[in-house]
Design a protein around this motif. Structure first.
Motif, PDB file in Angstrom:
ATOM      1  N   MET A   1      81.726  46.640  24.350  1.00  0.00           N
ATOM      2  CA  MET A   1      80.455  46.200  24.883  1.00  0.00           C
ATOM      3  C   MET A   1      80.417  44.672  24.919  1.00  0.00           C
ATOM      4  SD  MET A   1      76.692  47.058  23.481  1.00  0.00           S
ATOM      5  CE  MET A   1      75.794  45.639  22.969  1.00  0.00           C
ATOM      6  N   THR A   2      79.919  44.117  26.003  1.00  0.00           N
ATOM      7  CA  THR A   2      79.766  42.678  26.140  1.00  0.00           C
ATOM      8  C   THR A   2      78.400  42.282  25.605  1.00  0.00           C
ATOM      9  OG1 THR A   2      81.194  42.654  28.070  1.00  0.00           O
ATOM     10  CG2 THR A   2      79.765  40.745  27.750  1.00  0.00           C
ATOM     11  N   GLY A  29      90.684  37.574  14.811  1.00  0.00           N
ATOM     12  CA  GLY A  29      90.524  38.897  15.405  1.00  0.00           C
ATOM     13  C   GLY A  29      89.209  39.589  15.135  1.00  0.00           C
ATOM     14  N   LEU A  30      88.192  38.849  14.696  1.00  0.00           N
ATOM     15  CA  LEU A  30      86.902  39.462  14.385  1.00  0.00           C
ATOM     16  C   LEU A  30      86.000  39.602  15.612  1.00  0.00           C
ATOM     17  CD1 LEU A  30      86.037  37.663  11.027  1.00  0.00           C
ATOM     18  CD2 LEU A  30      87.265  39.819  11.404  1.00  0.00           C
ATOM     19  N   VAL A  31      86.326  38.897  16.683  1.00  0.00           N
ATOM     20  CA  VAL A  31      85.520  38.924  17.900  1.00  0.00           C
ATOM     21  C   VAL A  31      86.375  38.365  19.039  1.00  0.00           C
ATOM     22  CG1 VAL A  31      84.511  36.612  17.549  1.00  0.00           C
ATOM     23  CG2 VAL A  31      83.230  38.332  18.830  1.00  0.00           C
ATOM     24  N   THR A  32      86.069  38.794  20.238  1.00  0.00           N
ATOM     25  CA  THR A  32      86.707  38.213  21.415  1.00  0.00           C
ATOM     26  C   THR A  32      85.655  37.393  22.144  1.00  0.00           C
ATOM     27  OG1 THR A  32      88.212  40.086  21.629  1.00  0.00           O
ATOM     28  CG2 THR A  32      87.895  38.717  23.590  1.00  0.00           C
ATOM     29  N   ILE A  33      85.917  36.109  22.300  1.00  0.00           N
ATOM     30  CA  ILE A  33      84.970  35.231  22.989  1.00  0.00           C
ATOM     31  C   ILE A  33      85.332  35.220  24.469  1.00  0.00           C
ATOM     32  CG2 ILE A  33      84.008  32.905  23.158  1.00  0.00           C
ATOM     33  CD1 ILE A  33      85.142  32.413  20.300  1.00  0.00           C
ATOM     34  N   ALA A 121      76.812  32.552  23.288  1.00  0.00           N
ATOM     35  CA  ALA A 121      78.142  33.146  23.334  1.00  0.00           C
ATOM     36  C   ALA A 121      78.099  34.471  24.077  1.00  0.00           C
ATOM     37  CB  ALA A 121      78.674  33.358  21.924  1.00  0.00           C
ATOM     38  N   VAL A 122      79.128  34.685  24.880  1.00  0.00           N
ATOM     39  CA  VAL A 122      79.341  35.975  25.520  1.00  0.00           C
ATOM     40  C   VAL A 122      80.612  36.511  24.884  1.00  0.00           C
ATOM     41  CG1 VAL A 122      79.686  37.220  27.683  1.00  0.00           C
ATOM     42  CG2 VAL A 122      78.254  35.156  27.645  1.00  0.00           C
ATOM     43  N   THR A 123      80.488  37.635  24.164  1.00  0.00           N
ATOM     44  CA  THR A 123      81.593  38.148  23.354  1.00  0.00           C
ATOM     45  C   THR A 123      81.765  39.654  23.540  1.00  0.00           C
ATOM     46  OG1 THR A 123      80.122  38.523  21.473  1.00  0.00           O
ATOM     47  CG2 THR A 123      81.232  36.390  21.571  1.00  0.00           C
ATOM     48  N   THR A 124      82.899  40.142  23.069  1.00  0.00           N
ATOM     49  CA  THR A 124      83.147  41.580  22.979  1.00  0.00           C
ATOM     50  C   THR A 124      83.835  41.853  21.650  1.00  0.00           C
ATOM     51  OG1 THR A 124      85.314  41.450  24.044  1.00  0.00           O
ATOM     52  CG2 THR A 124      83.439  41.883  25.482  1.00  0.00           C
ATOM     53  N   ASP A 125      83.870  43.109  21.281  1.00  0.00           N
ATOM     54  CA  ASP A 125      84.649  43.564  20.125  1.00  0.00           C
ATOM     55  C   ASP A 125      84.299  42.842  18.830  1.00  0.00           C
ATOM     56  OD1 ASP A 125      86.126  45.111  22.007  1.00  0.00           O
ATOM     57  OD2 ASP A 125      87.393  43.376  22.417  1.00  0.00           O
ATOM     58  N   GLY A 126      83.011  42.603  18.594  1.00  0.00           N
ATOM     59  CA  GLY A 126      82.608  41.884  17.387  1.00  0.00           C
ATOM     60  C   GLY A 126      82.453  42.791  16.183  1.00  0.00           C
ATOM     61  N   ASP A 127      82.980  42.360  15.037  1.00  0.00           N
ATOM     62  CA  ASP A 127      82.794  43.019  13.754  1.00  0.00           C
ATOM     63  C   ASP A 127      81.642  42.284  13.070  1.00  0.00           C
ATOM     64  OD1 ASP A 127      82.848  43.706  11.039  1.00  0.00           O
ATOM     65  OD2 ASP A 127      85.017  43.970  11.029  1.00  0.00           O
ATOM     66  N   LEU A 128      80.411  42.810  13.238  1.00  0.00           N
ATOM     67  CA  LEU A 128      79.224  42.090  12.781  1.00  0.00           C
ATOM     68  C   LEU A 128      79.234  41.794  11.291  1.00  0.00           C
ATOM     69  CD1 LEU A 128      76.312  43.686  14.835  1.00  0.00           C
ATOM     70  CD2 LEU A 128      77.578  41.584  15.275  1.00  0.00           C
ATOM     71  N   THR A 145      69.166  37.806  23.024  1.00  0.00           N
ATOM     72  CA  THR A 145      70.331  38.675  23.016  1.00  0.00           C
ATOM     73  C   THR A 145      70.100  39.824  23.984  1.00  0.00           C
ATOM     74  OG1 THR A 145      71.828  39.980  21.653  1.00  0.00           O
ATOM     75  CG2 THR A 145      69.507  40.086  21.089  1.00  0.00           C
ATOM     76  N   ASN A 146      71.190  40.426  24.444  1.00  0.00           N
ATOM     77  CA  ASN A 146      71.076  41.601  25.293  1.00  0.00           C
ATOM     78  C   ASN A 146      71.316  42.875  24.500  1.00  0.00           C
ATOM     79  OD1 ASN A 146      73.819  41.375  24.869  1.00  0.00           O
ATOM     80  ND2 ASN A 146      74.402  41.640  27.003  1.00  0.00           N
ATOM     81  N   LEU A 147      71.329  42.775  23.178  1.00  0.00           N
ATOM     82  CA  LEU A 147      71.519  43.939  22.334  1.00  0.00           C
ATOM     83  C   LEU A 147      70.279  44.820  22.326  1.00  0.00           C
ATOM     84  CD1 LEU A 147      73.136  42.174  19.248  1.00  0.00           C
ATOM     85  CD2 LEU A 147      74.316  43.571  20.962  1.00  0.00           C
ATOM     86  N   THR A 148      70.459  46.106  22.029  1.00  0.00           N
ATOM     87  CA  THR A 148      69.312  46.995  21.871  1.00  0.00           C
ATOM     88  C   THR A 148      68.548  46.578  20.620  1.00  0.00           C
ATOM     89  OG1 THR A 148      70.485  48.568  20.479  1.00  0.00           O
ATOM     90  CG2 THR A 148      70.614  48.908  22.896  1.00  0.00           C
TER      91      THR A 148
END
Length: 160
Positions: A1-2, A29-33, A121-128, A145-148
């Motif tokens: 998810m982006t 490797g905790l997040v992809t920016i 930041a626009v990210t994917t694969d984040g380990d919150l 944020t665009n999160l639910t």
């Protein structure tokens, strides 16, 4: 998810410190920016400075246009009263694909003032959970944020 997030800091240098932590988390490797931008607004300056991350060179031009539209419309176009609201409405249509709504744009415009900074930041694969450890103590406020709602709640708990 982006994911799109915008974090406000109460100092002009706060977003730079968070940017450093975000890049280190990415290296581990905790997040992809996908991309990020820092807005620094020093006291006494009429407008903030924008620094675009250019993570993905291939798509950098597209992200540069996105950040330019977003922040140019919010901070660099001289707007007063109703014109500011109309501009925010127009920008919200242009950036809707990232999941940013008009209320969030207005909040960013109101929150980022002289003496503050913003990390978007626009990210994917984040380990919150692990990202939260990296950002602990940076004294930030999540302004958009665009999160639910459930994801946002988790994010707020994690980042304190």
């Amino acid at each position: 998810m982006t994911t799109f997030t915008a974090w406000k800091f109460d100092t002009p240098d706060g977003a730079r410190a968070a940017e450093t932590a975000l890049k280190a988390a990415s290296s581990d490797g905790l997040v992809t920016i996908l991309d990020h931008a820092v807005v620094e607004w020093r006291d006494g300056e009429p407008k903030p400075d924008l620094h675009h991350g250019h993570e993905d060179k291939w798509r950098g031009t597209g992200w540069g246009a996105f950040w330019g539209l977003l922040f140019g419309g919010l901070f660099f176009v001289p707007l007063l009263g109703a014109a500011a609201g109309a501009a925010v409405g127009a920008i919200s249509k242009a950036v809707a694909a990232v999941g940013i709504d008009e209320a969030q744009l207005q909040t960013i415009r109101e929150q980022v003032t002289p003496g503050t900074s913003l990390l978007c930041a626009v990210t994917t694969d984040g380990d919150l959970d692990r990202l939260g450890e990296r950002f602990h103590g940076l004294h930030s406020t999540l302004v958009a944020t665009n999160l639910t709602d459930a994801e946002r709640s988790t994010l707020m708990e994690t980042f304190g």
